[in-house]
Design a protein around this motif. Structure first.
Motif, short mmCIF file in Angstrom:
data_model
loop_
_atom_site.label_atom_id
_atom_site.label_comp_id
_atom_site.label_asym_id
_atom_site.label_seq_id
_atom_site.Cartn_x
_atom_site.Cartn_y
_atom_site.Cartn_z
N SER A 1 -10.50 -2.88 -5.31
CA SER A 1 -10.59 -4.24 -4.82
C SER A 1 -12.06 -4.60 -4.61
O SER A 1 -12.93 -3.73 -4.60
CB SER A 1 -9.81 -4.39 -3.50
N TRP B 1 -6.86 6.21 -1.37
CA TRP B 1 -8.27 6.23 -1.78
C TRP B 1 -8.65 4.85 -2.31
O TRP B 1 -7.99 4.32 -3.21
CB TRP B 1 -8.46 7.30 -2.86
N SER B 2 -9.69 4.26 -1.75
CA SER B 2 -10.05 2.88 -2.08
C SER B 2 -11.45 2.80 -2.66
O SER B 2 -12.39 3.43 -2.14
CB SER B 2 -9.95 2.01 -0.82
N LEU C 1 -6.62 2.47 -4.68
CA LEU C 1 -6.80 1.02 -4.70
C LEU C 1 -8.16 0.65 -5.25
O LEU C 1 -9.16 1.31 -4.96
CB LEU C 1 -6.67 0.44 -3.28
N VAL D 1 -15.53 3.36 1.83
CA VAL D 1 -15.11 3.42 0.43
C VAL D 1 -16.29 3.76 -0.45
O VAL D 1 -17.45 3.58 -0.06
CB VAL D 1 -14.50 2.07 -0.02
N LEU E 1 0.81 -1.21 0.00
CA LEU E 1 0.00 0.00 0.00
C LEU E 1 0.85 1.26 0.00
O LEU E 1 0.40 2.31 -0.49
CB LEU E 1 -0.94 0.00 1.21
N ALA F 1 -5.99 0.17 3.37
CA ALA F 1 -5.67 1.22 2.42
C ALA F 1 -6.09 2.59 2.95
O ALA F 1 -5.31 3.55 2.94
CB ALA F 1 -6.35 0.94 1.08
N HIS G 1 -9.31 -2.94 1.94
CA HIS G 1 -9.89 -1.60 1.83
C HIS G 1 -9.60 -0.79 3.09
O HIS G 1 -9.21 0.38 3.02
CB HIS G 1 -11.40 -1.68 1.62
N TYR H 1 -14.53 0.12 -4.06
CA TYR H 1 -15.07 -1.23 -4.11
C TYR H 1 -15.55 -1.52 -5.53
O TYR H 1 -16.38 -0.79 -6.08
CB TYR H 1 -16.23 -1.37 -3.12
#
Length: 429
Positions: free
Chosen positions: A330, A345-346, A328, A369, A322, A339, A336, A348
């Motif tokens: 995922s 910044w993540s 990110l 997220v 990370l 991160a 998440h 979904y």
């Protein structure tokens, strides 16, 4: 034999639950192969490599185990979650089962011999038939998990009587070997501590440790859905993140994008997304990270673009990964939260749209997220990140109790203090 059934139902609590059985096959495959022939092959391999293989290996070093505080681990992630305690808890030692794979730390843990595990397989036929009476669909689908679990409790009970550890600290509360160790410790009155090492769900077993050190309110809310909470509960945040808090991502623009996938994700969906992003955002560097247990091939990533790299999770911790990214993408993964803690910044993104397993951890529901329901929805997010990456780490406060407090980056200190206090009150330290 009824007692055997009750004991092993507890040991196999998660994987033999109705909720787990109803999960999509991709999720169940992470624990047990969907193909019956592969399950039998797995059992055969376990018999040769673990059961008979253990007979010829001497692994125990009694001087490392006698009267210590055991930090019991079942994976590399567990080790990363507990190793800070070795330096802060007197007489502590990392401990694992004889052949348990602990990744890059295989040589750094004290081992418990499991030679005698083979002696308890006379229990397999009666247990199988009892599970057939009460949980037929689970035993037929997960017979390999019962096969693997047999003997852990009985051997660990003997080992605890022999070495009498001061206490046992766990980072896992649902794997069969960890639950067997917990139940053996409770039988002998040995103090137990749980340090949460990853995000949890409401399918987990009820909390039953003497001291439960959770990351934050989200974890306790979910465990309360699992059943009555036993033992003292304290919020400590995430100790394994401590040394990275000072290294939070301060970039104002997304230059490197991480894509983390796991066994529930479809490889073809991952490949398609990488190709789309590489086509539309050629300036982005992309780091693909498959889960450490994912044996599928991802070499396609290398040929898509010079800007796409494949990382190796067994050689690099999740926080090390990370550190190298600004944003990110995922699916259903605890990464998440990790991160966001590092101000990455993540997003979904569901890499398995054919199965109904939406927002498994509730990260979208609780605004940790954002969700991109399609590539068309993701594209403007990527463009926004390239122009101006948002600050996000404060979003983690519901999940991680120390964010933004005086103990931000000091979770390990908190955990050690709680454990020392517990040991002192039980005259163990």
């Amino acid at each position: 034999m009824k007692d055997w059934y009750n004991l092993y139902s507890n040991i196999l609590y998660l994987h033999f639950s109705e909720g787990f059985y109803k999960l999509p096959e991709s999720a169940k495959n992470a624990a047990s192969p969907g193909n019956p022939a592969m399950r039998l092959l797995r059992m055969a391999g376990y018999t040769l490599v673990r059961l008979f293989g253990n007979l010829f290996k001497s692994v125990e070093q009694p001087e490392k185990l006698q009267g210590k505080v055991w930090l019991y681990v079942v994976s590399q992630n567990n080790y990363d979650s507990l190793n800070f305690l070795e330096a802060t808890i007197p007489n502590s030692v990392m401990v694992a089962g004889q052949s348990k794979a602990i990744g890059r730390y295989n040589q750094k843990v004290a081992r418990l011999s499991l030679r005698k595990k083979l002696l308890y397989y006379y229990k397999l036929p009666p247990l199988f038939f009892q599970f057939m009476q009460h949980r037929k669909h689970s035993i037929l689908r997960f017979v390999d998990l019962l096969y693997d679990a047999i003997g852990f409790y009985e051997v660990y009970l003997q080992k605890l009587k022999q070495y009498r550890p001061q206490a046992i600290v766990f980072a896992n509360d649902h794997n069969a070997d960890a639950r067997a160790m917990l139940l053996a410790a409770k039988e002998l009155g040995i103090p137990t501590v749980y340090v949460q090492h990853s995000s949890v769900s409401n399918l987990f077993p009820p909390l039953s440790f003497d001291l439960n050190l959770l990351e934050g309110q989200d974890s306790l809310d979910k465990y309360r859905q699992c059943g009555p909470v036993q033992g003292r509960v304290e919020f400590i945040g995430m100790p394994k993140a401590d040394k990275f808090v000072s290294l939070r991502n301060e970039s104002r623009q997304v230059q490197t994008l991480g894509i983390a996938c796991n066994l529930m994700d479809r490889v073809e969906e991952v490949e398609q997304l990488i190709r789309q992003i590489s086509r539309d955002f050629p300036q982005l560097r992309i780091l693909l990270r498959p889960h450490p247990r994912d044996k599928r091939s991802y070499t396609f990533a290398i040929g898509i673009s010079p800007n796409v790299s494949l990382t190796h999770a067994r050689q690099q911790s999740v926080f090390e990964y990370l550190q190298g990214i600004d944003m990110l993408i995922s699916g259903n993964s605890g990464i998440h939260l990790e991160a966001v803690l590092l101000n990455v910044w993540s997003i979904y993104y569901n890499f398995n749209p054919t199965e109904e397993l939406h927002d498994y951890y509730g990260f979208v529901k609780h605004s940790l997220v954002e969700e991109a329901t399609s590539y068309d929805a993701l594209k403007p997010m990527l463009a926004q990140g390239i122009a101006h990456k948002p600050q996000v780490y404060q979003r983690a406060s519901y999940y991680h109790a120390t964010v933004g407090t005086e103990y931000d980056g000091r979770s390990g200190e908190l955990a050690a203090d709680f454990i020392k206090a517990m040991l002192a009150t039980t005259n163990q330290l």
